[in-house]
Design an enzyme around this catalytic site. Structure first.
Site, PDB file in Angstrom:
ATOM      1  N   GLU A 220       0.882  -1.171   0.000  1.00 30.42           N
ATOM      2  CA  GLU A 220       0.000   0.000   0.000  1.00 30.42           C
ATOM      3  C   GLU A 220       0.917   1.217   0.000  1.00 30.42           C
ATOM      4  O   GLU A 220       1.449   1.603   1.042  1.00 30.42           O
ATOM      5  CB  GLU A 220      -0.895  -0.013   1.242  1.00 30.42           C
ATOM      6  CG  GLU A 220      -1.925  -1.126   1.244  1.00 30.42           C
ATOM      7  CD  GLU A 220      -3.092  -0.857   0.299  1.00 30.42           C
ATOM      8  OE1 GLU A 220      -3.318   0.301  -0.084  1.00 30.42           O
ATOM      9  OE2 GLU A 220      -3.781  -1.821  -0.075  1.00 30.42           O
ATOM     10  N   CYS A 254      -2.083   9.486   2.550  1.00 28.71           N
ATOM     11  CA  CYS A 254      -1.621   8.885   1.291  1.00 28.71           C
ATOM     12  C   CYS A 254      -2.538   9.250   0.130  1.00 28.71           C
ATOM     13  O   CYS A 254      -2.081   9.381  -0.998  1.00 28.71           O
ATOM     14  CB  CYS A 254      -1.531   7.373   1.436  1.00 28.71           C
ATOM     15  SG  CYS A 254      -3.079   6.624   1.967  1.00 28.71           S
TER      16      CYS A 254
END
Ligand code: NAD
Length: 478
Positions: A220, A254
């Site tokens: 991720e 993110c």
């Protein structure tokens, strides 16, 4: 050798711990739905009982506002647990598949078995959510886990260590606190799955280490998530959504909108709306955004300096500050800063920003905006604001990214039915809900044949004319 404590583990006891999880992982293979649900429920109960401790840790780490901790650290995890509890029985049930004609007489199912012993390495920016979220998927899938939280948020990492030691024995789930060396020692071990959340640069290190043991990975990662504001977008609505999406966690997200491509006809008006939205959300009394209790701080001075350098470098190359620009190194505060007249030779347009800087670029045609997005590595998320569904479909078709949100940003993280993750530079594999469960599971294809019967009896050697005819018809018809 208690590791579920603040003690920093050595490579030797990391190895011993890893070895100790192997028998548990074999044992957990046969755990029923109910047993897994018991494990999930005790995590949920601990979180509910320690909500204030979680808020306090995040406040100490980077002054994260309590409502933001509740919304972005605790709620996504409890929602992940509730979703898993509700669906686990369905997820674990072997799925029958249809029988192709050449396989007539057989039955087949897909069994999702736990991969085994997993490693979870997590980042500092949502240190509770991004550590415990993947753990929920691991536990739901029936895996044991070793966890390496970030050293940059020590209060939250210590709390996670305490939490796990209160809930699990070390041969089930263990936390290894420490710096990069701890991560490196863990990465030498032959885990059955590694779930890493962090930067693309470290993601490459993780993938190389995993390749040594052919361990599967979920990566991720991050990158620059673009926003496209089309000429027909509702600017007030877009500005308010973007300001929230960018400044929650002070831009250290993110999937934060990284930069904005705005149609030239709405570029200036959008900037005005963004200023209004900033004022409304973070400075309603006109005392300065630094007085807002709702603005987190930059995690540490290293990242503060990195961001200040982006602004100074951009300005030295002709960039302009349309809003903000103030900072305080003592408190790692950087004012939300809108940058205009930016260009590709500036760091702020090359690196993932991960902070409260918002560069804006005008475009003339949608094709031009799409070309710009496609000239960069594939992003984790792409946000399109506009009312015309043909144009949003065009953006969807002509760009590639982990996720897309039309007319909003960031909120897709909370949608448990959607796969969450990146593509290439922004990640490999998916998280959340069933997709997270799948990441920690092996899809085992199981075929059952009837005793004595075999579809290929006629196809065995010596290959006579009959066998050759059947093979020819297989190729022709199937
Ligand atoms: P990072 O990659 O620096 O660190 C992540 C973890 O890796 C930490 O636990 C750290 O100790 C460890 N680590 C660091 N260097 C290492 C090395 N050389 N070898 C082995 N392990 C190492 O990331 P970060 O600064 O903590 O987080 C920010 C990054 O994470 C951003 O790029 C952001 O976009 C990304 N991120 C992605 C997601 C997502 O869900 N896709 C979520 C949050 C953050």
């Amino acid at each position: 050798m208690p590791l579920n404590t603040s003690e920093k583990p050595s490579a030797i006891n990391i190895y011993q711990l890893f070895k100790s999880q192997h028998p548990t992982s074999l044992n957990w293979r046969t755990a029923s739905v109910e047993e897994r649900i018991v494990r999930l429920k005790k995590i949920r109960t601990w979180i509910k009982d320690h909500q204030q401790d979680i808020r306090d840790a995040l406040r100490k780490d980077f002054n994260k506002p309590e409502p933001e901790t509740d919304l972005t650290e605790i709620f996504p995890v409890t929602s992940e647990i509730n979703h898993a509890i509700k669906n686990l029985k369905k997820w674990m049930r072997p799925k029958s598949v249809s029988t192709p004609l050449p396989m007539l007489g057989t039955t087949a199912k897909i069994h999702l078995e736990p991969k085994g012993t997993s490693l979870i390495i997590s980042p500092w920016n949502y240190p509770f959510n991004l550590t415990i979220g993947p753990l929920i998927s691991a536990i739901a899938a029936g895996c044991t886990a070793m966890i390496k939280p970030s050293e940059m948020t020590p209060y939250t990492s210590e709390l996670i260590s305490r939490m796990i030691s209160e809930l699990f024995s070390e041969n089930e789930v263990a936390v290894c606190l420490g710096e990069v060396e701890v991560s490196q020692a863990l990465l030498k071990l032959p885990f059955d799955h590694i779930f890493f959340t962090g930067s693309p640069a470290v993601g490459k290190i993780v993938m190389k280490a995993a390749a040594e043991h052919l361990t599967s990975v979920t990566l991720e990662l991050g990158g620059k998530s673009p926003v496209i504001i089309d000429a027909d977008a509702d600017l007030k609505d877009a500005a308010e959504k973007l300001i929230w999406g960018k400044y929650v966690n002070c831009g250290q997200t993110c999937i934060a909108p990284d930069y904005i491509l705005a149609h030239e006809s709405v570029y200036e008006a959008l900037i005005s709306e963004m200023k209004v939205a900033l004022q409304k959300m973070y400075d309603p009394a006109f005392k300065g955004i630094d007085h807002s209790p709702d603005m987190a701080r930059i995690v540490n001075n290293k990242h503060f300096q990195r961001l200040i350098n982006y602004v100074e470098e951009a300005v030295s190359k002709g960039g302009e500050i349309a809003f903000g620009g103030k900072s305080d190194s003592k408190t790692n505060y950087i004012e939300p800063t809108i940058l205009t007249n930016v260009s590709d030779d500036m760091l702020v347009m090359q690196e993932e920003i991960f902070g409260p800087l918002f560069p804006m670029i005008p475009y003339t045609t949608l094709d031009e905006a799409i070309r710009y997005v496609n000239s960069k590595p594939k992003p984790l998320a792409l946000y399109y604001f506009g009312k015309n569904s043909e144009k949003s479909a065009k953006v969807l078709q002509e760009t590639s990214s982990g996720n897309v949100v039309v007319n909003d940003c960031v909120i897709h993280f909370l949608h448990m039915e959607l796969p969450f993750g990146g593509v290439n530079n922004s990640g490999i594999g998916k998280a959340h809900g069933f997709h997270g469960f799948l990441a920690f599971s092996n899809e085992k294809g199981v075929l059952k044949q009837r005793v004595g019967l075999n579809n290929v009896t006629l196809l065995r050697p010596p290959y006579g004319i009959k066998a050759k005819q059947i093979i020819a018809s297989l190729i022709k018809w199937f």
